[in-house]
Scaffold this motif. Structure first.
Motif, PDB file in Angstrom:
ATOM      1  N   SER A  65       3.775  -4.176  -6.106  1.00 46.35           N
ATOM      2  CA  SER A  65       4.045  -5.534  -6.554  1.00 46.35           C
ATOM      3  C   SER A  65       3.731  -5.589  -8.044  1.00 46.35           C
ATOM      4  O   SER A  65       2.599  -5.342  -8.460  1.00 46.35           O
ATOM      5  CB  SER A  65       3.176  -6.553  -5.808  1.00 46.35           C
ATOM      6  N   PHE A  66       4.735  -5.895  -8.845  1.00 46.62           N
ATOM      7  CA  PHE A  66       4.514  -6.010 -10.282  1.00 46.62           C
ATOM      8  C   PHE A  66       4.079  -7.428 -10.662  1.00 46.62           C
ATOM      9  O   PHE A  66       3.825  -7.724 -11.814  1.00 46.62           O
ATOM     10  CB  PHE A  66       5.771  -5.601 -11.051  1.00 46.62           C
ATOM     11  N   LYS A  67       3.986  -8.325  -9.668  1.00 48.16           N
ATOM     12  CA  LYS A  67       3.565  -9.703  -9.912  1.00 48.16           C
ATOM     13  C   LYS A  67       2.115  -9.931  -9.526  1.00 48.16           C
ATOM     14  O   LYS A  67       1.502 -10.890  -9.977  1.00 48.16           O
ATOM     15  CB  LYS A  67       4.460 -10.661  -9.119  1.00 48.16           C
ATOM     16  N   LYS A  68       1.584  -9.070  -8.672  1.00 49.16           N
ATOM     17  CA  LYS A  68       0.216  -9.216  -8.182  1.00 49.16           C
ATOM     18  C   LYS A  68      -0.782  -8.963  -9.313  1.00 49.16           C
ATOM     19  O   LYS A  68      -0.510  -8.204 -10.231  1.00 49.16           O
ATOM     20  CB  LYS A  68      -0.019  -8.222  -7.045  1.00 49.16           C
ATOM     21  N   GLY A  69      -1.948  -9.534  -9.196  1.00 47.06           N
ATOM     22  CA  GLY A  69      -3.007  -9.326 -10.179  1.00 47.06           C
ATOM     23  C   GLY A  69      -3.570  -7.926 -10.085  1.00 47.06           C
ATOM     24  O   GLY A  69      -2.893  -6.996  -9.674  1.00 47.06           O
ATOM     25  N   CYS A  70      -4.797  -7.751 -10.424  1.00 46.83           N
ATOM     26  CA  CYS A  70      -5.439  -6.437 -10.478  1.00 46.83           C
ATOM     27  C   CYS A  70      -5.502  -5.779  -9.104  1.00 46.83           C
ATOM     28  O   CYS A  70      -5.744  -6.429  -8.096  1.00 46.83           O
ATOM     29  CB  CYS A  70      -6.860  -6.576 -11.018  1.00 46.83           C
ATOM     30  N   TYR A  71      -5.274  -4.469  -9.085  1.00 44.93           N
ATOM     31  CA  TYR A  71      -5.408  -3.674  -7.872  1.00 44.93           C
ATOM     32  C   TYR A  71      -5.669  -2.230  -8.262  1.00 44.93           C
ATOM     33  O   TYR A  71      -5.388  -1.802  -9.378  1.00 44.93           O
ATOM     34  CB  TYR A  71      -4.181  -3.784  -6.958  1.00 44.93           C
ATOM     35  N   LEU A  72      -6.228  -1.471  -7.342  1.00 40.15           N
ATOM     36  CA  LEU A  72      -6.561  -0.078  -7.574  1.00 40.15           C
ATOM     37  C   LEU A  72      -5.296   0.720  -7.876  1.00 40.15           C
ATOM     38  O   LEU A  72      -4.324   0.648  -7.133  1.00 40.15           O
ATOM     39  CB  LEU A  72      -7.258   0.493  -6.332  1.00 40.15           C
ATOM     40  N   GLY A  73      -5.276   1.453  -8.973  1.00 43.78           N
ATOM     41  CA  GLY A  73      -4.119   2.252  -9.357  1.00 43.78           C
ATOM     42  C   GLY A  73      -3.106   1.514 -10.212  1.00 43.78           C
ATOM     43  O   GLY A  73      -2.069   2.059 -10.571  1.00 43.78           O
TER      44      GLY A  73
END
Length: 162
Positions: A65-73
């Motif tokens: 997801s290029f819209k989601k906030g911070c995530y691992l990786g």
């Protein structure tokens, strides 16, 4: 007609017998692999693993997801998105001979190793051996001719058969 029966733990033999008595035929893994490879569906632990990036496996839409906030990786994913490519990619390969390549077979171009077969089967639909393979960027475009111990082959777009 519908056939309904209850399935409990340890009843695989009963289920298989019931299905067989209703006209079902038991098949082996090759009958599963051919349509899976034709459809370009990779299996975790066989065609890719936790070390692969989603873009290498062609699963951008399903896994990122290029819209989601911070995530691992996220930084790695964003960097690859900005670069526009990965160094290797899972592709379809059609073989011109009759030999089905072994899993792990080396794919070469001008005597240089450029990829590895991850799954392979004979496709009854196409009358030819097909494979999924992890192939380096310089050799993974559809139409690229490659060589292997199973003979000459060509990179093809996924899905191979729609």
């Amino acid at each position: 007609d519908s056939v309904l029966f209850e399935v409990g733990a340890g009843s695989v033999e009963n289920v298989v017998a019931e299905l067989a008595s209703n006209g079902f035929v038991t098949v082996g893994p090759l009958a599963f692999d051919a349509p899976r490879i034709e459809a370009g569906v990779p299996l975790f632990g066989i065609d890719f693993n936790g070390e692969n990036l989603p873009q290498e496996v062609g699963r951008d839409a399903e896994a990122i997801s290029f819209k989601k906030g911070c995530y691992l990786g996220q930084e790695t994913v964003a960097r690859i998105d900005a670069l526009g490519h990965v160094n290797q990619k899972l592709v379809g390969v059609r073989f011109f001979g009759e030999s089905v390549p072994d899993r792990g077979a080396d794919l070469t171009s001008s005597d240089k190793s450029v990829g590895t077969v991850t799954s392979a089967a004979f496709s009854p639909k196409l009358g030819a051996p097909l494979a999924l393979a992890m192939v380096r960027r310089e050799a993974n475009s559809a139409g690229t001719r490659l060589e292997s111990t199973a003979g000459d082959c060509e990179v093809v777009a996924l899905p191979i058969v729609g």
